[in-house]
Design an enzyme around this catalytic site. Structure first.
Site, PDB file in Angstrom:
ATOM      1  N   LEU A 135     -28.436 -16.411  28.812  1.00  0.00           N
ATOM      2  CA  LEU A 135     -27.597 -15.244  28.509  1.00  0.00           C
ATOM      3  C   LEU A 135     -28.316 -14.333  27.513  1.00  0.00           C
ATOM      4  O   LEU A 135     -28.424 -13.125  27.732  1.00  0.00           O
ATOM      5  CB  LEU A 135     -26.242 -15.719  27.938  1.00  0.00           C
ATOM      6  CG  LEU A 135     -25.284 -14.642  27.453  1.00  0.00           C
ATOM      7  CD1 LEU A 135     -24.790 -13.782  28.621  1.00  0.00           C
ATOM      8  CD2 LEU A 135     -24.061 -15.258  26.749  1.00  0.00           C
ATOM      9  N   GLY A 349     -32.487 -36.436  -3.899  1.00  0.00           N
ATOM     10  CA  GLY A 349     -33.460 -35.930  -4.882  1.00  0.00           C
ATOM     11  C   GLY A 349     -34.815 -35.693  -4.241  1.00  0.00           C
ATOM     12  O   GLY A 349     -34.897 -35.196  -3.110  1.00  0.00           O
ATOM     13  N   GLU A 373     -24.794 -20.497  20.632  1.00  0.00           N
ATOM     14  CA  GLU A 373     -23.509 -20.514  21.357  1.00  0.00           C
ATOM     15  C   GLU A 373     -22.425 -19.735  20.605  1.00  0.00           C
ATOM     16  O   GLU A 373     -21.244 -20.098  20.614  1.00  0.00           O
ATOM     17  CB  GLU A 373     -23.098 -21.945  21.720  1.00  0.00           C
ATOM     18  CG  GLU A 373     -24.163 -22.577  22.622  1.00  0.00           C
ATOM     19  CD  GLU A 373     -23.687 -23.684  23.523  1.00  0.00           C
ATOM     20  OE1 GLU A 373     -22.483 -23.785  23.764  1.00  0.00           O
ATOM     21  OE2 GLU A 373     -24.556 -24.440  24.010  1.00  0.00           O
TER      22      GLU A 373
HETATM   23  N1  CAA Z   1     -13.268 -16.601  27.246  1.00  0.00           N
HETATM   24  C1  CAA Z   1     -13.038 -16.007  28.455  1.00  0.00           C
HETATM   25  N2  CAA Z   1     -13.222 -14.696  28.663  1.00  0.00           N
HETATM   26  C2  CAA Z   1     -13.625 -13.947  27.606  1.00  0.00           C
HETATM   27  C3  CAA Z   1     -13.871 -14.502  26.337  1.00  0.00           C
HETATM   28  C4  CAA Z   1     -13.666 -15.876  26.176  1.00  0.00           C
HETATM   29  N3  CAA Z   1     -13.885 -16.495  25.012  1.00  0.00           N
HETATM   30  N4  CAA Z   1     -14.279 -13.514  25.519  1.00  0.00           N
HETATM   31  C5  CAA Z   1     -14.293 -12.389  26.237  1.00  0.00           C
HETATM   32  N5  CAA Z   1     -13.894 -12.644  27.495  1.00  0.00           N
HETATM   33  C6  CAA Z   1     -13.768 -11.687  28.612  1.00  0.00           C
HETATM   34  C7  CAA Z   1     -12.699 -10.662  28.294  1.00  0.00           C
HETATM   35  O1  CAA Z   1     -11.431 -11.073  28.771  1.00  0.00           O
HETATM   36  C8  CAA Z   1     -13.221  -9.440  29.039  1.00  0.00           C
HETATM   37  O2  CAA Z   1     -12.920  -9.496  30.408  1.00  0.00           O
HETATM   38  P1  CAA Z   1     -11.922  -8.430  31.117  1.00  0.00           P
HETATM   39  O3  CAA Z   1     -12.308  -7.076  30.610  1.00  0.00           O
HETATM   40  O4  CAA Z   1     -12.169  -8.620  32.557  1.00  0.00           O
HETATM   41  O5  CAA Z   1     -10.572  -8.826  30.670  1.00  0.00           O
HETATM   42  C9  CAA Z   1     -14.722  -9.585  28.970  1.00  0.00           C
HETATM   43  O6  CAA Z   1     -14.983 -10.972  28.709  1.00  0.00           O
HETATM   44  C10 CAA Z   1     -15.364  -8.734  27.891  1.00  0.00           C
HETATM   45  O7  CAA Z   1     -14.737  -9.076  26.677  1.00  0.00           O
HETATM   46  P2  CAA Z   1     -14.646  -8.093  25.453  1.00  0.00           P
HETATM   47  O8  CAA Z   1     -14.181  -6.735  25.897  1.00  0.00           O
HETATM   48  O9  CAA Z   1     -13.862  -8.777  24.410  1.00  0.00           O
HETATM   49  O10 CAA Z   1     -16.187  -7.948  25.061  1.00  0.00           O
HETATM   50  P3  CAA Z   1     -16.837  -7.653  23.656  1.00  0.00           P
HETATM   51  O11 CAA Z   1     -18.164  -7.093  23.940  1.00  0.00           O
HETATM   52  O12 CAA Z   1     -15.902  -6.884  22.766  1.00  0.00           O
HETATM   53  O13 CAA Z   1     -16.950  -9.113  22.961  1.00  0.00           O
HETATM   54  C11 CAA Z   1     -17.907 -11.305  22.681  1.00  0.00           C
HETATM   55  C12 CAA Z   1     -17.424 -10.202  23.640  1.00  0.00           C
HETATM   56  C13 CAA Z   1     -16.746 -12.266  22.418  1.00  0.00           C
HETATM   57  C14 CAA Z   1     -18.415 -10.777  21.366  1.00  0.00           C
HETATM   58  C15 CAA Z   1     -19.027 -11.966  23.475  1.00  0.00           C
HETATM   59  O14 CAA Z   1     -20.050 -11.020  23.709  1.00  0.00           O
HETATM   60  C16 CAA Z   1     -19.603 -13.199  22.849  1.00  0.00           C
HETATM   61  O15 CAA Z   1     -19.022 -14.274  22.917  1.00  0.00           O
HETATM   62  N6  CAA Z   1     -20.798 -13.060  22.207  1.00  0.00           N
HETATM   63  C17 CAA Z   1     -21.540 -14.217  21.749  1.00  0.00           C
HETATM   64  C18 CAA Z   1     -22.498 -14.647  22.827  1.00  0.00           C
HETATM   65  C19 CAA Z   1     -22.921 -16.073  22.690  1.00  0.00           C
HETATM   66  O16 CAA Z   1     -22.130 -16.968  22.366  1.00  0.00           O
HETATM   67  N7  CAA Z   1     -24.182 -16.324  22.991  1.00  0.00           N
HETATM   68  C20 CAA Z   1     -24.698 -17.669  23.003  1.00  0.00           C
HETATM   69  C21 CAA Z   1     -25.932 -17.709  23.837  1.00  0.00           C
HETATM   70  S1  CAA Z   1     -26.049 -19.155  24.814  1.00  0.00           S
HETATM   71  C22 CAA Z   1     -26.762 -20.343  23.855  1.00  0.00           C
HETATM   72  O17 CAA Z   1     -26.904 -20.219  22.672  1.00  0.00           O
HETATM   73  C23 CAA Z   1     -27.104 -21.600  24.616  1.00  0.00           C
HETATM   74  C24 CAA Z   1     -28.181 -22.414  24.025  1.00  0.00           C
HETATM   75  O18 CAA Z   1     -29.315 -22.356  24.454  1.00  0.00           O
HETATM   76  C25 CAA Z   1     -27.844 -23.457  23.047  1.00  0.00           C
END
Ligand code: CAA
Length: 389
Positions: A135, A349, A373
Site C-alpha cells: 500500500l 543499566g 499499519e
Molecule cells: N475500515 C473500513 N473502511 C474504511 C476505514 C476503515 N478503518 N477507513 C476508511 N475507510 C473507507 C471509508 O469508509 C471511505 O469509503 P467510502 O467513501 O466508500 O465510504 C474510504 O475508506 C476513504 O475513507 P476516508 O474518506 O476516511 O479517507 P481519508 O483519506 O480521510 O482517511 C485513513 C483514510 C484512515 C487516514 C487511511 O488513509 C489510513 O488508514 N491511513 C493509514 C494507512 C496505513 O495504515 N498504512 C499502513 C501500510 S501497510 C503496512 O504497514 C504493512 C507492513 O508491511 C507491516
C-alpha cells in the site's frame, strides 16, 4: 503472566484448552528455535529463512485460514496468543508472520475469488510461499488514498506502473497484493488491489532498507514497470481496492498490537529475572523500590494492553465491529512497548545497552509498532472518527 480467565464488559475471555496449547507451542518454538542466533541475525540483517520455513510447518503462517485451503482454521484469539509469544523473543519473525496471516491470507480468504484462493491461498497458508502487502508509496504513507501507482485497464489485463515503499517480505515473498489507482477521477473508489506474482516481467525488487529495528525482516521497495496483470488477479469488484486495504488493515492492526504486546512482555520478563539476579548496594536490585515501581508499572500497563488486544480479537471472532477496538489496541500496546522496552534498558543499566542482553534490540524493535499499519496518530484519527460514528 499468562491469564486463563478474564472478563471485560460482558465479553468472555475464557481461554480454551486449544488456546493454551497454541500459546505453549508458540512459546516453545520461540525459545527453542527463534532465540538461538537472534543477535547475529539482527546484526547482519539476515532473513530468518529456516525459521520461517519452520513457522510454515508448524502452522503459524496461515493460522486463521480454513483447513479447506491448508490453514489451521483457528480463531483470532489463538493468533494473538501465538503472536505475543513469538514477539516476546523475535519481532522480526513475528512481523513476517503477521503480514502473511492478517494482511495477505485474511484478505485473500475474505475477498478473493475461489480460483485465487485455490491458486495462491493454499500456498500462502502452508508457508510454501509468503506474501507481501503493498500500500505505502514514497508519497503515500498515512495519506493512503493518494496512490500514485497506476493500474491502467487494458481490457483483459491491467498495466501496472509505480513504486511501493517499505514492503515487509519485499524480497522473500512469492506474491504481492498491490494497491493501485485505475481511475483517478473516482479518487479512492477508483483504486484496485491486484495479485502480482514475483517474476512477472517488469516487476523488480528495489533497495533493501537498512533499518533501526526488526532488522532480520526484509523490507524493500518494489518497482513495477509496465507489468501486465491478468484481470482475474483483481481482488473484488472494480474500485474495491481501497476498501480492501482499509478492511484488511483493521485486522492487521490486531496482529501488530499483539506484536507490540509481546515485545513489551518479553522485555518485562527479562527485566523481572534480571532484577532478581543483579545485586547492588548489598541486595537484589528488585528489593530497591525504584526498580519495584518500574516493574509494577510495566506489569500493569502490559496487562491493560493485553486486555485491549484480547478484546479486539474476541470482537473480530464474534463478527462484531472491531475497527475502533483494533485501533485502540494497536495505539496503546505500541505506546506501552516503546515505554516498557526503554524502562527495561534502564533496569539493565550498562548491560541493557549491549546486544547480548536483548533489551536494546527490543527497544529498537518496539519503535516500528508505533509507525507501521497506521501510525499512532492515524490510530487516534480512526478512534476519534468512530466516537461520532
Ligand atoms: N475500515 C473500513 N473502511 C474504511 C476505514 C476503515 N478503518 N477507513 C476508511 N475507510 C473507507 C471509508 O469508509 C471511505 O469509503 P467510502 O467513501 O466508500 O465510504 C474510504 O475508506 C476513504 O475513507 P476516508 O474518506 O476516511 O479517507 P481519508 O483519506 O480521510 O482517511 C485513513 C483514510 C484512515 C487516514 C487511511 O488513509 C489510513 O488508514 N491511513 C493509514 C494507512 C496505513 O495504515 N498504512 C499502513 C501500510 S501497510 C503496512 O504497514 C504493512 C507492513 O508491511 C507491516
Amino acid at each position: 503472566m499468562a491469564t486463563a480467565t478474564l472478563e471485560l464488559q460482558g465479553l468472555n475471555f475464557n481461554l480454551s484448552e486449544e488456546h493454551l496449547a497454541v500459546q505453549e507451542a508458540a512459546r516453545d518454538f520461540a525459545q527453542n528455535e527463534l532465540l538461538p542466533g537472534i543477535v547475529e541475525r539482527d546484526n547482519e540483517a539476515r532473513f530468518p529463512a529456516e525459521q520461517v520455513k519452520r513457522m510454515g510447518e508448524l502452522g503459524f503462517l496461515g493460522m486463521m485460514v480454513s483447513p479447506e485451503y491448508g490453514g489451521g482454521g483457528m480463531d483470532t484469539v489463538s493468533y494473538v496468543l501465538a503472536m505475543e509469544e513469538i514477539s516476546k523473543v523475535d519481532a522480526s519473525s513475528s512481523v513476517i508472520m503477521s503480514v502473511n496471516n492478517s494482511l495477505v491470507c485474511w484478505g485473500l480468504e475474505t475477498y478473493g475469488s475461489e480460483a485465487q484462493k485455490q491458486k495462491y491461498l493454499t500456498k500462502l497458508a502452508t508457508g510454501e510461499m509468503i506474501g507481501a502487502f503493498c500500500l505505502s508509496e514514497p508519497e503515500a504513507g498515512s495519506d493512503a488514498t493518494s496512490q500514485q501507482t497506476t493500474a491502467e485497464d487494458k481490457g483483459d489485463y491491467y498495466l501496472l506502473n509505480g513504486t511501493k515503499n517499505w514492503i515487509t517480505n519485499g524480497n522473500s515473498s512469492g506474491v504481492a497484493l498491490v494497491i493501485a489507482q485505475t481511475d483517478r477521477e473516482k479518487k479512492h473508489r477508483g483504486i484496485n488491489c491486484l495479485i502480482v506474482e514475483k517474476g512477472s516481467p517488469g516487476f523488480t525488487v528495489g533497495k533493501k532498507e537498512d533499518k533501526m529495528g526488526i532488522r532480520a525482516s526484509d523490507t524493500h521497495s518494489l518497482l513495477f514497470t509496465d507489468v501486465q496483470v491478468p484481470k482475474e488477479n483483481r481482488i473484488g469488484d472494480d474500485g474495491f481496492g481501497f476498501k480492501f486495504a482499509m478492511s484488511t488493515l483493521n485486522g492487521g492492526r490486531i496482529g501488530i498490537a499483539a506484536q507490540a504486546l509481546g515485545i513489551a512482555a518479553g522485555a518485562y520478563e527479562l527485566s523481572l529475572n534480571y532484577a532478581q539476579e543483579r545485586k547492588a548496594f548489598g541486595k537484589q536490585i528488585f528489593d530497591h523500590q525504584a526498580i519495584q515501581f518500574k516493574l509494577a508499572e510495566m506489569a500493569t500497563k502490559i496487562e491493560a494492553a493485553r486486555l485491549l488486544v484480547y478484546k479486539a480479537a474476541r470482537l473480530k471472532d464474534e463478527h462484531k465491529d472491531y475497527v475502533q477496538a483494533a485501533a485502540m489496541a494497536k495505539l496503546y500496546a505500541s505506546e506501552v512497548a516503546m515505554w516498557a522496552t526503554t524502562e527495561a534498558v534502564q533496569i539493565h543499566g550498562g548491560y541493557g545497552y549491549v546486544k547480548e542482553f536483548h533489551v536494546e534490540r527490543m527497544m529498537r524493535d518496539a519503535k516500528i509498532t508505533q509507525i507501521y499499519e497506521g501510525t499512532s496518530e492515524i490510530q487516534k484519527l480512526v478512534i476519534a472518527r468512530e466516537l461520532v460514528h
